[in-house]
Design an enzyme around this catalytic site. Structure first.
Site, PDB file in Angstrom:
ATOM      1  N   CYS A   1       0.832  -1.211   0.000  1.00 31.48           N
ATOM      2  CA  CYS A   1       0.000   0.000   0.000  1.00 31.48           C
ATOM      3  C   CYS A   1       0.871   1.267   0.000  1.00 31.48           C
ATOM      4  CB  CYS A   1      -0.993  -0.066   1.155  1.00 31.48           C
ATOM      5  SG  CYS A   1      -2.461   0.885   0.815  1.00 31.48           S
TER       6      CYS A   1
ATOM      7  N   HIS B   1      -3.333  -5.102   1.395  1.00 26.69           N
ATOM      8  CA  HIS B   1      -2.716  -5.369   2.708  1.00 26.69           C
ATOM      9  C   HIS B   1      -2.653  -6.878   2.962  1.00 26.69           C
ATOM     10  CE1 HIS B   1      -2.601  -1.318   4.665  1.00 26.69           C
ATOM     11  NE2 HIS B   1      -3.374  -1.053   3.631  1.00 26.69           N
TER      12      HIS B   1
ATOM     13  N   GLU C   1      -1.166  -8.534   5.115  1.00 23.37           N
ATOM     14  CA  GLU C   1      -1.056  -8.877   6.543  1.00 23.37           C
ATOM     15  C   GLU C   1      -2.428  -9.005   7.195  1.00 23.37           C
ATOM     16  OE1 GLU C   1      -0.732  -5.980   5.232  1.00 23.37           O
ATOM     17  OE2 GLU C   1      -1.442  -4.403   6.571  1.00 23.37           O
TER      18      GLU C   1
HETATM   19  N1  GLN Z   1      -3.505   6.256   0.554  1.00 22.81           N
HETATM   20  C1  GLN Z   1      -2.370   6.096   1.413  1.00 22.81           C
HETATM   21  C2  GLN Z   1      -1.210   6.941   0.919  1.00 22.81           C
HETATM   22  O1  GLN Z   1      -1.320   7.594  -0.037  1.00 22.81           O
HETATM   23  C3  GLN Z   1      -1.987   4.632   1.497  1.00 22.81           C
HETATM   24  C4  GLN Z   1      -3.047   3.877   2.237  1.00 22.81           C
HETATM   25  C5  GLN Z   1      -2.571   2.650   2.935  1.00 22.81           C
HETATM   26  O2  GLN Z   1      -1.369   2.428   3.075  1.00 22.81           O
HETATM   27  N2  GLN Z   1      -3.494   1.879   3.457  1.00 22.81           N
HETATM   28  O3  GLN Z   1      -0.175   6.962   1.476  1.00 22.81           O
END
Ligand code: GLN
Length: 195
Positions: free
Chosen positions: A84, A179, A181
């Site tokens: 992410c 994610h 995890e």
């Molecule tokens: N949208 C977040 C960002 O731009 C990332 C979201 C996440 O890691 N769950 O950093």
């Protein structure tokens, strides 16, 4: 095997648990540790950069001196996974939000990401994904998720969601916009340890 998770923000304990369970299922001896400084970046055999806020994680990686150390270790071949926000930081190119916030990217993967591609927190969702190299589908949890818009060079897509890329790999480095995890399934963490 000593696997580390960057401990600035995000699901650190969930990643530690997934790495430990991956080690057990691979019959690998080792431990999963929190990584908070350059010495710990140098000490681990594999590293995870979790989700959170990419702008904040990037700034703090620089402040604690870990930014360049991660680049060095990854270039030496250390297995590295970004999930992410972590995936955003692995990219060579970001979108206008990344530029506007002057977020420094580690730039380790030949790919372009779009930062809140899948919308806000309330637009979070789950989806079953086919992932190259995994026999079973993986339940992907997408939270304010980015998308990988394109890859080039040595970076290869491993999974897609609609017409976007959800996961990619470049040699020893893996980036995923969901994610892993949070799925109660350690197969993606196993993939990292097997690198
Ligand atoms: N949208 C977040 C960002 O731009 C990332 C979201 C996440 O890691 N769950 O950093």
């Amino acid at each position: 095997m000593k696997a580390g998770v960057i401990s600035i923000q995000g699901d650190v304990s969930e990643h530690l648990a997934a790495l430990e369970s991956a080690m057990v299922s691979l019959s690998m001896h080792g431990e999963a540790i929190r990584v908070r400084n350059v010495e710990e970046v140098r000490e681990v055999d594999a590293l995870v950069i979790p989700g959170g806020e990419s702008t904040t994680i990037s700034k703090l990686l620089r402040r604690f001196g870990m930014f360049d150390a991660i680049i060095r270790r990854a270039n030496e071949g250390m297995p590295l996974m970004g999930t992410c926000a972590g995936c955003i930081l692995l990219a060579k190119k970001g979108d206008s939000q990344v530029e506007k916030t002057s977020t420094s990217l580690l730039g380790l993967m030949d790919m372009r990401v779009d930062r809140n591609y899948f919308g806000r927190q309330r637009e979070s969702f789950e989806a079953d994904l086919s992932v190259d190299g995994l026999a079973d589908k993986f339940r992907g949890v997408f939270i304010r998720a980015p998308a990988i818009i394109e890859t080039w060079g040595k970076c290869k897509p491993l999974s897609r969601i609609g017409d976007r890329i959800a996961m990619a790999r470049q040699d020893n480095i893996v980036g995923l916009v969901f994610h892993p995890e949070l799925s109660g399934d350690s197969s993606i963490h196993r993939m990292l340890l097997e690198i």
